[in-house]
Design a protein around this motif. Structure first.
Motif, PDB file in Angstrom:
ATOM      1  N   GLU A  52       0.824  -1.203   0.000  1.00 25.83           N
ATOM      2  CA  GLU A  52       0.000   0.000   0.000  1.00 25.83           C
ATOM      3  C   GLU A  52       0.862   1.259   0.000  1.00 25.83           C
ATOM      4  O   GLU A  52       0.613   2.211  -0.747  1.00 25.83           O
ATOM      5  CB  GLU A  52      -0.905  -0.021   1.228  1.00 25.83           C
ATOM      6  CG  GLU A  52      -1.807   1.200   1.358  1.00 25.83           C
ATOM      7  CD  GLU A  52      -2.644   1.139   2.622  1.00 25.83           C
ATOM      8  OE1 GLU A  52      -2.688   2.142   3.347  1.00 25.83           O
ATOM      9  OE2 GLU A  52      -3.235   0.076   2.875  1.00 25.83           O
ATOM     10  N   ASP A  56       1.280   4.178  -3.026  1.00 27.02           N
ATOM     11  CA  ASP A  56       1.140   5.607  -2.752  1.00 27.02           C
ATOM     12  C   ASP A  56       2.399   6.356  -3.153  1.00 27.02           C
ATOM     13  O   ASP A  56       2.348   7.431  -3.745  1.00 27.02           O
ATOM     14  CB  ASP A  56       0.845   5.806  -1.264  1.00 27.02           C
ATOM     15  CG  ASP A  56       0.651   7.262  -0.901  1.00 27.02           C
ATOM     16  OD1 ASP A  56      -0.171   7.923  -1.560  1.00 27.02           O
ATOM     17  OD2 ASP A  56       1.320   7.737   0.032  1.00 27.02           O
ATOM     18  N   ALA A  99       5.101  10.343   2.069  1.00 32.45           N
ATOM     19  CA  ALA A  99       5.152   8.896   1.859  1.00 32.45           C
ATOM     20  C   ALA A  99       6.405   8.304   2.486  1.00 32.45           C
ATOM     21  O   ALA A  99       6.375   7.230   3.086  1.00 32.45           O
ATOM     22  CB  ALA A  99       5.112   8.579   0.358  1.00 32.45           C
TER      23      ALA A  99
END
Length: 437
Positions: A52, A56, A99
């Protein structure tokens, strides 16, 4: 060359972000709890979280790359970067940094949960918090087996570093009335060791003849003799099991109590008796009492009290050149010694109103019911013997049994493997205290 142009146009931010992409960590490392999913799942694995985060990050990276390519094209034409374009670039870089921060947080959590150096959980807590056991117990109808090595047993600390928390948070009581437990003391007297073999081969000193003497110049020197005897200490298994309802798998505190208060304690109880009294035959260890040198009053001295006997045991070991460092006695005998009084009714070795230090003749006294009544063991325990652990306490849970299947039961087994080598029998002296006729 392109990196240099980016540094000129965007102040180095985009170039730094692109250059640092390759260093960002990805990959499954740890499991985190997450809100329930629509399909019934309860947590995300490290692989899912990493995937995940990577998706991103890739999205933000593509955006940064697109802006960077446009900036390079404009820079080659000599066109200054527009304010709007620069703001978009800054926003893209910020998203990319966010991130990266999430990935850094993942690494920090992994470092916090992954270490075992400060793990003070009990054997039962380690077992019920193990990922393999959670997966096994989480099945609607558990079938098969799960093996978890629980190693050493320490004090209860449920929120210690590395703890995964309670599986059953409601009404966490465990076993309210615990069985009385003996304090294990003998293992701490002996030198510890590890082995990966089934047998320990060692040499035991059998005889030393010392013929050292003053010698005239040119004369032949006397010869001394030192004899060794080959010995083998075989690794032995101590194990037991019990059967309980399969519902215990869903009750973490109850299962932990069974492991800590019953299974693990049972191993330690038998281990203590084996270390002291093992016969060395069959599947038994060779214990200290069995291997010890028999007490014989040295120097023509005679003992008239229990204290005298202990003193002469100390002397016997010291005369063998192994000054003792401890005494092992049954609590009954130590109590009898502490209750001795002089002719005026005063206690000889202590004051009942104060704390009586458990020492005799300057040596610490280790009390254990594994030692026979009216017996004592005196010696240099750290020199006399060594324990070799082959397998620390291990818990094994299984439903692979027809009777288990029919009765909805589960079998829980605990076992450990160890050997003990007796290097110097002369360093330990064993005998009667003379209190019981």
């Amino acid at each position: 060359m392109q990196g240099h142009k980016l540094a000129v146009v965007c102040g180095g931010s985009i170039a730094f972000a692109i250059a640092s992409m390759a260093a960002l960590p990805f990959g499954p490392r740890i499991v985190f709890d997450a809100p329930d999913r629509p399909n019934g799942g309860g947590s995300k694995t490290a692989a899912e979280l990493a995937a995940e985060f990577k998706r991103d990050f890739d999205t933000k990276h593509d955006k940064v790359k697109e802006i960077a390519e446009k900036a390079l094209a404009e820079a080659e034409k000599g066109t200054p970067l527009a304010t709007t374009a620069k703001e978009l670039a800054d926003q893209a870089i910020k998203g990319m940094n966010d991130a990266k921060a999430r990935l850094d947080e993942l690494d920090q959590k992994m470092a916090h949960r992954g270490g075992d150096d400060n793990d003070h959980r009990t054997a039962g807590e380690r077992f019920v918090e193990n990922d393999d056991f959670k997966a096994f117990a989480g099945q609607t109808r558990p079938r098969g087996r799960v093996l978890v090595e629980v190693k050493d047993i320490t004090s209860l600390t449920t929120d210690a570093p590395g703890s995964a928390g309670a599986l059953v948070p409601v009404d966490r009581r465990g076993v309210q009335v615990e069985l009385p437990q003996r304090r294990m003391t003998v293992r701490a007297l002996l030198m510890p060791g590890q082995t990966s073999s089934n047998t320990i081969e060692y040499e035991q000193e059998k005889l030393f003849t010392n013929n050292a003497a003053p010698v005239a110049e040119g004369a032949a020197k006397p010869q001394s003799e030192l004899q060794f005897e080959d010995k083998v200490a075989t690794v032995r298994t101590i194990a037991h099991w019990m059967r309980t309802s399969v519902q215990i798998l869903a009750d973490a505190p109850g299962l932990r109590s069974i492991i800590d208060q019953r299974l693990r304690y049972g191993l330690s109880y038998v281990e203590e008796n084996q270390l002291l009294n093992g016969s060395g035959t069959g599947q038994n260890l060779l214990g200290l009492v069995t291997a010890a040198t028999a007490y014989a009053a040295p120097g023509g001295l005679a003992a008239t009290t229990q204290l005298d006997t202990v003193r002469l045991m100390i002397l016997q070991a010291a005369l063998a050149e192994y000054p003792p460092n401890g005494i092992v006695m049954n609590p009954i005998d130590m109590a009898a010694i502490e209750m001795e009084k002089d002719d005026t009714g005063r206690y000889i070795i202590g004051n009942p109103q104060g704390t009586i230090q458990k020492t005799l003749w300057g040596l610490p006294v280790v009390e254990t019911q594994a030692m026979g009544v009216d017996k004592a063991l005196v010696g240099a325990f750290n020199l006399a013997a060594q324990i070799f652990d082959r397998q620390d306490a291990t818990i094994d849970v299984s439903t692979e049994d027809q009777d288990n299947f029919i009765k909805n039961k589960v079998t829980i087994r605990a076992e450990e493997r160890l050997a003990m080598a007796i290097y110097r029998p002369q360093a330990i002296v064993y005998g009667d205290l003379g209190r019981v006729a």
